[in-house]
Write an enzyme that holds these catalytic residues in place. Structure first.
Site, PDB file in Angstrom:
ATOM      1  N   SER A   1      -9.654  -0.496   7.928  1.00  0.00           N
ATOM      2  CA  SER A   1      -9.086  -0.346   6.589  1.00  0.00           C
ATOM      3  C   SER A   1      -8.516  -1.619   5.979  1.00  0.00           C
ATOM      4  O   SER A   1      -8.168  -1.623   4.803  1.00  0.00           O
ATOM      5  CB  SER A   1      -8.012   0.747   6.593  1.00  0.00           C
ATOM      6  OG  SER A   1      -8.600   2.012   6.734  1.00  0.00           O
TER       7      SER A   1
ATOM      8  N   LYS B   1       0.837  -1.198   0.000  1.00  0.00           N
ATOM      9  CA  LYS B   1       0.000   0.000   0.000  1.00  0.00           C
ATOM     10  C   LYS B   1       0.877   1.256   0.000  1.00  0.00           C
ATOM     11  O   LYS B   1       1.915   1.301   0.681  1.00  0.00           O
ATOM     12  CB  LYS B   1      -0.894  -0.036   1.238  1.00  0.00           C
ATOM     13  CG  LYS B   1      -1.961   1.031   1.344  1.00  0.00           C
ATOM     14  CD  LYS B   1      -2.818   0.766   2.584  1.00  0.00           C
ATOM     15  CE  LYS B   1      -3.832   1.844   2.847  1.00  0.00           C
ATOM     16  NZ  LYS B   1      -4.619   1.579   4.071  1.00  0.00           N
TER      17      LYS B   1
ATOM     18  N   SER C   1      -9.320   1.966   3.839  1.00  0.00           N
ATOM     19  CA  SER C   1      -8.463   2.694   2.917  1.00  0.00           C
ATOM     20  C   SER C   1      -7.573   1.792   2.075  1.00  0.00           C
ATOM     21  O   SER C   1      -6.926   2.276   1.135  1.00  0.00           O
ATOM     22  CB  SER C   1      -7.600   3.682   3.706  1.00  0.00           C
ATOM     23  OG  SER C   1      -6.747   3.008   4.616  1.00  0.00           O
TER      24      SER C   1
END
Length: 480
Positions: free
Chosen positions: A181, A82, A157
């Site tokens: 997330s 990420k 996220s």
């Protein structure tokens, strides 16, 4: 299996073949890169393509193996990282245009641990601005789409991570979770994850210029999103390897003792005033039936107050965010994310001053209540969200949108405030008027017992099946 099908292998299947020498790391990585080239242009899940570096590393791994070097447990397994976590030489943009040139001087512990285990990073995945939405879109890299269709948000996220791994781009996807997330994207895409408990995975970004707030430190954790629950048992022991840069990491083994007799599971459909959708209700029943069939003792009981713990915890986090982060959001965020944060502060009125300190202290009371409860019920099966996953940009639609996206997600952020592990696993594929949609349930576990939650996910997956199989069929049918 043909060369073109290698990307379909789970991380467990892939590592078994690469370690045995039945498959080269280069072949494994090449298959994932070919898949990424085919599907990522439509999904926009991976926003930094690392194909060249990945092939170089795979070839190095093959040469080392041929020379007699031992293989790590993730030898040749393609993974994604990420973009809010440091990877040496790459931007840790966090979805913010102003940070697009923030180049990491070194790898974060999770990146180092994965690569030390033999994994190969093939790309970096998208996140919303500041990694603080349950949807994934930003002005720097644009919107990520859900492989099930554009009627569903990919979650956030770690939305790029969830969409990538379920579409077959890599066998493992790194993500993180401060209020959901990891679990939001798992639920949105029909993937599997376990949010580790506090202190489980070492965390730190070498690029950061200041330490995060104490609640951010204690609620945020690093983890992995997978297509198969068994891949968590393969990969998480590597992720939790100690790193001295995180002084509060606790070096506990991944596996704990197996309790005597059937494991008790507390089961609840309580939604604290929110409507429970029939498909979520059915998904809970399916998960319960699977666990009963696997020999678990499942009992519907009243839980310690999740609503109070969750809302208190998120209001406390908003108090810290308001004090320490709002200035950055106002200065560097888009109008969209600034508007969303304003509604966050309405939905979760921030605690401040003495009251914030009191609510932070109250966290121990909630955690003690749950610790005592879990003496009898070490696993807790609940909804993740009371409704099927929301549509893209629902959180931009004012108070009602944020209320649907985050306001009802108390089972999610309560576990962050408590510091407890919580897994997410799909247990039903709903055919809704808007289109097909996976429905995930949540399984919480005691501190340091992520392995028990993963075992329960495996029991459910073995009886219900992996959600990637119908997804890939639909993607194939759609592409003609």
């Amino acid at each position: 299996m043909t060369q073109s099908d290698i990307w379909r292998l789970s991380a467990t299947e892939l590592s078994q073949r690469t370690i045995a020498g039945d498959l080269t790391a280069e072949a494994a990585v090449t298959a994932s890169l070919t898949r990424m080239a085919a599907v990522n242009p439509d999904l926009n899940a991976v926003v930094e393509d690392l194909s060249s570096d990945a092939l170089d590393r795979a070839q190095q791994l093959d040469k080392a193996r041929a020379g007699g070097a031992p293989c790590g447990p993730l030898h040749g397994v393609p993974v994604t990282i990420k973009i809010n976590v440091d990877q040496a030489g790459h931007a840790t943009s966090n979805g913010v245009s102003a940070l697009k040139d923030l180049i990491a001087p070194d790898d974060a512990p999770v990146v180092k641990n994965l690569q030390d285990a033999g994994a190969v990073v093939i790309g970096r995945t998208n996140t919303p601005e500041f990694s603080f939405r349950a949807d994934t879109d930003n002005p720097l890299h644009g919107r990520t789409h859900n492989p099930w269709g554009r009627h569903i948000s990919p979650g956030g996220s770690s939305g790029g991570a969830g969409a990538a791994v379920m579409a077959g781009i890599g066998a493992l996807a790194h993500g993180n979770d401060i209020g959901g997330s990891l679990r939001f994207p798992a639920a949105a895409n029909g993937a599997v994850t376990v949010k580790p408990g506090l202190g489980r995975v070492p965390a730190w970004n070498p690029s950061q210029s200041a330490e995060r707030g104490i609640l951010a430190q204690s609620m945020s954790v690093q983890g992995l999103i997978t297509r198969s629950a068994r891949d968590l048992h393969l990969s998480m022991p590597s992720l939790i390897a100690p790193d001295p840069r995180d002084p509060f990491h606790v070096p506990m083994p991944w596996r704990g003792d197996i309790p005597d007799g059937p494991i008790r599971v507390a089961f609840s459909k309580e939604t604290y005033g929110y409507d429970l959708h029939p498909e979520v209700d059915a998904a809970l029943d399916d998960a319960r039936a699977a666990l009963l069939d696997a020999g678990y003792h499942v009992e519907e009981v009243t839980l310690p107050d999740v609503f109070d713990a969750g809302r208190t915890g998120y209001r406390a986090l908003m108090g810290e965010v308001y004090a320490l982060m709002k200035g950055d959001v106002d200065a560097a965020g888009s109008q969209t994310v600034r508007d969303i944060f304003e509604v966050y502060f309405q939905e979760f009125p921030p605690f401040a001053g003495v009251e914030l300190l009191q609510m932070m202290a109250k966290r121990t009371q909630y955690a003690r209540d749950w610790s005592l409860f879990m003496q009898r019920y070490p696993l807790v099966l609940t909804p993740f969200l009371p409704q099927p996953f929301f549509r893209p940009d629902r959180d931009t639609e004012g108070a009602a949108g944020v209320h649907e996206v985050l306001g009802c997600a108390v089972y999610s952020y309560a576990m962050n405030f408590l510091g407890l592990p919580a897994a997410s696993v799909p247990s039903r594929l709903a055919e809704l008027p808007s289109g097909p949609q996976p429905i995930n349930v949540q399984i919480a576990a005691p501190r340091w017992r992520e392995d028990m939650a993963v075992d329960a996910c495996i029991a459910i997956e073995d009886r219900i099946g992996r959600m990637c199989d119908p997804l890939w069929q639909r993607m194939s049918d759609t592409s003609g």
